[in-house]
Design a protein around this motif. Structure first.
Motif, PDB file in Angstrom:
ATOM      1  N   ALA A   9       0.837  -1.195   0.000  1.00  0.00           N
ATOM      2  CA  ALA A   9       0.000   0.000   0.000  1.00  0.00           C
ATOM      3  C   ALA A   9       0.876   1.250   0.000  1.00  0.00           C
ATOM      4  O   ALA A   9       1.995   1.255   0.523  1.00  0.00           O
ATOM      5  CB  ALA A   9      -0.916   0.004   1.224  1.00  0.00           C
ATOM      6  N   VAL A  10       0.356   2.306  -0.589  1.00  0.00           N
ATOM      7  CA  VAL A  10       1.050   3.594  -0.592  1.00  0.00           C
ATOM      8  C   VAL A  10       0.844   4.241   0.769  1.00  0.00           C
ATOM      9  O   VAL A  10      -0.288   4.573   1.147  1.00  0.00           O
ATOM     10  CB  VAL A  10       0.512   4.501  -1.715  1.00  0.00           C
ATOM     11  CG1 VAL A  10       1.191   5.871  -1.659  1.00  0.00           C
ATOM     12  CG2 VAL A  10       0.716   3.846  -3.078  1.00  0.00           C
ATOM     13  N   ASP A  11       1.903   4.398   1.513  1.00  0.00           N
ATOM     14  CA  ASP A  11       1.833   4.940   2.870  1.00  0.00           C
ATOM     15  C   ASP A  11       1.886   6.461   2.806  1.00  0.00           C
ATOM     16  O   ASP A  11       2.937   7.045   2.544  1.00  0.00           O
ATOM     17  CB  ASP A  11       2.985   4.391   3.712  1.00  0.00           C
ATOM     18  CG  ASP A  11       2.807   4.667   5.194  1.00  0.00           C
ATOM     19  OD1 ASP A  11       2.028   5.570   5.543  1.00  0.00           O
ATOM     20  OD2 ASP A  11       3.457   3.979   6.005  1.00  0.00           O
ATOM     21  N   ALA A  12       0.738   7.080   3.049  1.00  0.00           N
ATOM     22  CA  ALA A  12       0.664   8.542   2.944  1.00  0.00           C
ATOM     23  C   ALA A  12       1.551   9.238   3.977  1.00  0.00           C
ATOM     24  O   ALA A  12       1.991  10.369   3.762  1.00  0.00           O
ATOM     25  CB  ALA A  12      -0.786   8.998   3.105  1.00  0.00           C
ATOM     26  N   ARG A  13       1.818   8.567   5.085  1.00  0.00           N
ATOM     27  CA  ARG A  13       2.643   9.195   6.128  1.00  0.00           C
ATOM     28  C   ARG A  13       4.052   9.497   5.610  1.00  0.00           C
ATOM     29  O   ARG A  13       4.665  10.484   6.006  1.00  0.00           O
ATOM     30  CB  ARG A  13       2.750   8.272   7.344  1.00  0.00           C
ATOM     31  CG  ARG A  13       1.456   8.066   8.113  1.00  0.00           C
ATOM     32  CD  ARG A  13       1.725   7.221   9.345  1.00  0.00           C
ATOM     33  NE  ARG A  13       0.499   6.877  10.053  1.00  0.00           N
ATOM     34  CZ  ARG A  13       0.456   6.113  11.139  1.00  0.00           C
ATOM     35  NH1 ARG A  13       1.588   5.634  11.638  1.00  0.00           N
ATOM     36  NH2 ARG A  13      -0.690   5.830  11.713  1.00  0.00           N
ATOM     37  N   THR A  14       4.561   8.632   4.740  1.00  0.00           N
ATOM     38  CA  THR A  14       5.947   8.781   4.278  1.00  0.00           C
ATOM     39  C   THR A  14       6.063   9.175   2.814  1.00  0.00           C
ATOM     40  O   THR A  14       7.124   9.640   2.393  1.00  0.00           O
ATOM     41  CB  THR A  14       6.713   7.458   4.493  1.00  0.00           C
ATOM     42  OG1 THR A  14       6.055   6.410   3.751  1.00  0.00           O
ATOM     43  CG2 THR A  14       6.732   7.069   5.963  1.00  0.00           C
ATOM     44  N   ASN A  73     -10.367  19.049  -0.656  1.00  0.00           N
ATOM     45  CA  ASN A  73      -9.310  18.191  -1.166  1.00  0.00           C
ATOM     46  C   ASN A  73      -9.433  16.804  -0.549  1.00  0.00           C
ATOM     47  O   ASN A  73      -9.944  16.648   0.567  1.00  0.00           O
ATOM     48  CB  ASN A  73      -7.935  18.766  -0.842  1.00  0.00           C
ATOM     49  CG  ASN A  73      -7.652  20.044  -1.600  1.00  0.00           C
ATOM     50  OD1 ASN A  73      -8.139  20.249  -2.701  1.00  0.00           O
ATOM     51  ND2 ASN A  73      -6.854  20.921  -1.002  1.00  0.00           N
ATOM     52  N   LEU A  74      -8.966  15.798  -1.255  1.00  0.00           N
ATOM     53  CA  LEU A  74      -8.855  14.481  -0.651  1.00  0.00           C
ATOM     54  C   LEU A  74      -7.827  14.536   0.466  1.00  0.00           C
ATOM     55  O   LEU A  74      -6.844  15.281   0.396  1.00  0.00           O
ATOM     56  CB  LEU A  74      -8.429  13.444  -1.681  1.00  0.00           C
ATOM     57  CG  LEU A  74      -9.402  13.117  -2.818  1.00  0.00           C
ATOM     58  CD1 LEU A  74      -8.788  12.071  -3.745  1.00  0.00           C
ATOM     59  CD2 LEU A  74     -10.732  12.610  -2.273  1.00  0.00           C
ATOM     60  N   THR A  75      -8.037  13.757   1.502  1.00  0.00           N
ATOM     61  CA  THR A  75      -7.055  13.696   2.576  1.00  0.00           C
ATOM     62  C   THR A  75      -5.847  12.879   2.105  1.00  0.00           C
ATOM     63  O   THR A  75      -5.913  12.140   1.113  1.00  0.00           O
ATOM     64  CB  THR A  75      -7.649  13.024   3.826  1.00  0.00           C
ATOM     65  OG1 THR A  75      -7.908  11.639   3.538  1.00  0.00           O
ATOM     66  CG2 THR A  75      -8.956  13.699   4.246  1.00  0.00           C
ATOM     67  N   ASP A  76      -4.747  13.003   2.835  1.00  0.00           N
ATOM     68  CA  ASP A  76      -3.551  12.236   2.469  1.00  0.00           C
ATOM     69  C   ASP A  76      -3.842  10.741   2.472  1.00  0.00           C
ATOM     70  O   ASP A  76      -3.402  10.005   1.576  1.00  0.00           O
ATOM     71  CB  ASP A  76      -2.420  12.543   3.456  1.00  0.00           C
ATOM     72  CG  ASP A  76      -1.902  13.964   3.321  1.00  0.00           C
ATOM     73  OD1 ASP A  76      -2.296  14.661   2.355  1.00  0.00           O
ATOM     74  OD2 ASP A  76      -1.108  14.391   4.190  1.00  0.00           O
ATOM     75  N   ALA A  77      -4.579  10.258   3.467  1.00  0.00           N
ATOM     76  CA  ALA A  77      -4.881   8.831   3.561  1.00  0.00           C
ATOM     77  C   ALA A  77      -5.769   8.382   2.407  1.00  0.00           C
ATOM     78  O   ALA A  77      -5.610   7.272   1.880  1.00  0.00           O
ATOM     79  CB  ALA A  77      -5.546   8.516   4.898  1.00  0.00           C
TER      80      ALA A  77
END
Length: 274
Positions: free
Chosen positions: A45-50, A71-75
């Motif tokens: 999965a694409v980890d939005a945190r990093t 806007n869409l959230t990072d997650a």
């Protein structure tokens, strides 16, 4: 109107979308699939945190959700891109079909029978088969019958469920979804379920044979920010959505009519391939 059916005897593998840090979820779902005798692969999965800063440098556009004026959230961005990665794998590996799971899925006791007997039949008539969903008060509890299985029916709901934790897709469906989903402008599960927008053969099982486990969603900490937003602009958007409801309903019934006509025109030979 015919398309290439899923090959007789093909057992769709499972693609598990999993963050590297979610080890417990990986062990739980991979163990469950192994116990069912289902082949599986991990899709990181694409980890939005990093990764979110890298994503924003590469993608030169804003991830805007127009109908919600936000806007869409990072997650949400990470989740969307993770599903795109899974769909690309279906195409790159030339798989006739595959199941795509988020890593917080648990299965009904009849899932093995569904996988062996009903899913191939359902994929012969629909490029997307969703067998998990989140019901809301406005969601249709039943729908137009497309195919009858041993464990469940395949239906088209006028008001489909949300959630994208468990669904299957043919290669043709994956190609079409990648084209239709090239722009991330709403959460992935909204784009997947709103068939009147992507116009790809889509149906859901009744009942669902998988559900989300009681893990805390990786999207929840950001989603609450918007769920708690009850300002005037949000109320106005809800009113606008209600006014648009008749036109959306007409479009969905047109889609359903198209699907049912295609279903009747499919030859008996195609049915026998399931």
């Amino acid at each position: 109107m015919a398309r290439k059916p899923v090959t007789t005897g093909f057992a769709p593998p499972a693609l598990i979308i999993n963050l590297d840090r979610d080890i417990v979820r990986w062990r739980s779902l991979s163990g469950a699939l192994g116990g069912l005798g289902i082949a599986y692969q991990k899709v990181r999965a694409v980890d939005a945190r990093t990764k979110i800063n890298l994503i924003r440098r590469i993608v030169h556009r804003e991830f805007v959700y127009p109908s919600e004026n936000r806007n869409l959230t990072d997650a949400e961005i990470g989740c969307y891109l993770s599903h795109i990665s899974a769909l690309k794998r279906v195409v790159r590996q030339n798989l006739p079909a595959a199941m795509i799971f988020e890593d917080d899925v648990v299965f009904d006791s009849q899932f093995r029978q569904f996988y062996q007997n009903d899913l191939p039949k359902f994929l012969a008539v629909s490029d997307i088969v969703k067998f998990e969903g989140i019901h809301y008060p406005h969601t249709s509890k039943s729908g137009f019958l497309i195919a009858q299985g041993v464990t469940s029916e395949l239906v088209i709901r006028v008001k489909p469920t949300l959630g994208a934790a468990a669904y299957a897709v043919t290669k043709e469906g994956a190609i079409a979804l990648l084209k239709a989903f090239s722009v991330a402008d709403r959460p992935f599960d909204h784009k997947l379920a709103y068939y009147d927008r992507h116009w790809i053969d889509y149906a859901e099982t009744e009942p669902f044979l998988a559900r989300q486990a009681d893990y805390t969603s990786n999207l929840e900490h950001e989603r609450k920010v918007f769920d708690l937003d009850v300002d005037a602009s949000r109320r106005l958007r809800r009113l606008q959505n209600k006014l648009k409801a008749p036109s959306r309903a007409a479009l969905r019934f047109a889609y359903i009519a198209k699907f049912l006509i295609k279903r009747r025109l499919r030859t008996p030979r195609r049915e026998s391939l399931a």
